[in-house]
Design a protein around this motif. Sequence first.
Motif, PDB file in Angstrom:
ATOM      1  N   THR A 103       0.821  -1.215   0.000  1.00  0.00           N
ATOM      2  CA  THR A 103       0.000   0.000   0.000  1.00  0.00           C
ATOM      3  C   THR A 103       0.851   1.259   0.000  1.00  0.00           C
ATOM      4  OG1 THR A 103      -1.801  -1.116   1.167  1.00  0.00           O
ATOM      5  CG2 THR A 103      -1.717   1.286   1.315  1.00  0.00           C
ATOM      6  N   GLY A 119       2.285   1.168  -3.824  1.00  0.00           N
ATOM      7  CA  GLY A 119       1.146   1.985  -4.231  1.00  0.00           C
ATOM      8  C   GLY A 119       1.578   3.372  -4.658  1.00  0.00           C
ATOM      9  N   ALA A 120       2.478   3.983  -3.881  1.00  0.00           N
ATOM     10  CA  ALA A 120       2.988   5.313  -4.243  1.00  0.00           C
ATOM     11  C   ALA A 120       3.785   5.257  -5.546  1.00  0.00           C
ATOM     12  CB  ALA A 120       3.845   5.862  -3.112  1.00  0.00           C
ATOM     13  N   LEU A 139       1.621   5.288  -8.540  1.00  0.00           N
ATOM     14  CA  LEU A 139       0.980   6.580  -8.779  1.00  0.00           C
ATOM     15  C   LEU A 139       1.951   7.631  -9.309  1.00  0.00           C
ATOM     16  CD1 LEU A 139      -1.232   6.796  -5.555  1.00  0.00           C
ATOM     17  CD2 LEU A 139      -2.045   6.479  -7.913  1.00  0.00           C
ATOM     18  N   ASP A 193      -1.851   6.251   3.626  1.00  0.00           N
ATOM     19  CA  ASP A 193      -1.891   5.236   2.570  1.00  0.00           C
ATOM     20  C   ASP A 193      -0.911   5.650   1.479  1.00  0.00           C
ATOM     21  OD1 ASP A 193      -3.209   7.315   1.176  1.00  0.00           O
ATOM     22  OD2 ASP A 193      -5.188   6.476   1.583  1.00  0.00           O
ATOM     23  N   LYS A 211      -1.541   6.854  -1.486  1.00  0.00           N
ATOM     24  CA  LYS A 211      -1.869   8.144  -2.102  1.00  0.00           C
ATOM     25  C   LYS A 211      -1.307   9.290  -1.282  1.00  0.00           C
ATOM     26  CE  LYS A 211      -5.631  10.961  -3.959  1.00  0.00           C
ATOM     27  NZ  LYS A 211      -5.102  12.196  -3.322  1.00  0.00           N
ATOM     28  N   ASP A 212      -1.383   9.186   0.047  1.00  0.00           N
ATOM     29  CA  ASP A 212      -0.779  10.211   0.904  1.00  0.00           C
ATOM     30  C   ASP A 212       0.720  10.320   0.642  1.00  0.00           C
ATOM     31  OD1 ASP A 212      -3.078  11.016   2.124  1.00  0.00           O
ATOM     32  OD2 ASP A 212      -2.578  10.237   4.114  1.00  0.00           O
ATOM     33  N   ALA A 231       2.311   9.566  -2.099  1.00  0.00           N
ATOM     34  CA  ALA A 231       2.498  10.195  -3.414  1.00  0.00           C
ATOM     35  C   ALA A 231       2.249  11.695  -3.338  1.00  0.00           C
ATOM     36  CB  ALA A 231       1.561   9.551  -4.434  1.00  0.00           C
ATOM     37  N   ASP A 232       1.221  12.101  -2.620  1.00  0.00           N
ATOM     38  CA  ASP A 232       0.928  13.532  -2.490  1.00  0.00           C
ATOM     39  C   ASP A 232       2.068  14.260  -1.775  1.00  0.00           C
ATOM     40  OD1 ASP A 232      -1.496  13.177  -3.751  1.00  0.00           O
ATOM     41  OD2 ASP A 232      -2.671  13.133  -1.893  1.00  0.00           O
ATOM     42  N   ASN A 257       5.005  14.664  -4.157  1.00  0.00           N
ATOM     43  CA  ASN A 257       4.738  15.652  -5.211  1.00  0.00           C
ATOM     44  C   ASN A 257       4.978  17.074  -4.736  1.00  0.00           C
ATOM     45  OD1 ASN A 257       4.145  14.443  -7.681  1.00  0.00           O
ATOM     46  ND2 ASN A 257       2.040  13.933  -7.061  1.00  0.00           N
TER      47      ASN A 257
END
Length: 364
Positions: A204, A208-209, A212, A307, A309-310, A312-313, A316
């Motif tokens: 995850t 996951g990152a 993404l 998670d 997505k966090d 990855a954010d 970024n």
Amino acid sequence: MKIAFYGSSLLSSYWNGAATYYRGLLQALSKLGYDITFYEPNIRERQQNRDMEPPDWCRVVVYDCDSASMKHATEQAADADVVVKASGVGFEDSELLQLVLNAARPETLTIFWDVDAPATLAEIDRDREHPLLRELSRIDLVLTYGGGDPVVYGYRARGALHCIPVYNALDPLTHHPVAADPRFAADLAFLGNRLPDREERVETFFFGAASLLPDQTFVLGGSGWSSRSLPDNVRYHGHVPTRDHNAFNASPKAVLNVNRQSMASNGYSPATRVFEAAGAGACLITDSWAGLDLFLAEGSEVLVARDGKDVADILNRLTPAEAAKIGEAARQRVTREHTYAHRAEQVHQILSGFLPKQHTEAAE
């Protein structure tokens, strides 16, 4: 004061996440005057994958994995003032515990040092005839690698007389900032062995990152991942020896910590990687767990993700300058409050409360 410590391995970190903890804590205790002998079994190719030789601050006895050798090693417990049996030694743990307790003198302080308390408590709950459960009444003190109140209450509810967490920490002489190494250059790096209790969370938070952010680069270190199909933007380094941990942490823009599920659920269990990364001045991104604020402040000293997505954010929006600022703030915090010298003083105070005064005075 003499301590006989029966653990997995001091000399090798190969499939042995407790090595850094043992090394930092026992070296700091030796500086307080403790005379320590560490007993480790010759198992899992650790002696062929040593990343340190026997140190001058601790005698190391490596015994063969047979009953006679183990019995001979445990007989030495009779000469110690403090006898420690750690969890997860890896060879006949239940028999080893019984032999150590039988060999200890009546006046000897006996300690079970659990470096994976959530997993141990779960094992006990699955097996009401668990050997440790039967021996808890003979053990003077349980010390744990972490876990906070959930682990303390858990052990006491199962019959432990006393249970005290002794958290991971930093050895500033071992883990510190170094120059970046191209081998580990990346936007995000993760170091951890592939374990069932961790794999889903690594999928995850890390993979996951990576999925993404196909244009960013990721580095993976640790044993057991070679059979896993990796995204094109992930480089795998396999086992990373302790000597390369500083470079691994100092080279990427950020470093990821992912707790095993049992550790995350109980909280208050910072992995050794947290302090290693902070000591190297790395910008740490960690999964969320209760008690994190006892060690690092979210936002200014550590970044927290829920998670992939966090993660990855965060990557970024994270600039190299901001990452460096957060990493330096973390390094200063752990150097000021969370070194193994701090933990050794805590252990010394604990031992002073259990042993006759003349013993602990002799250690100073």
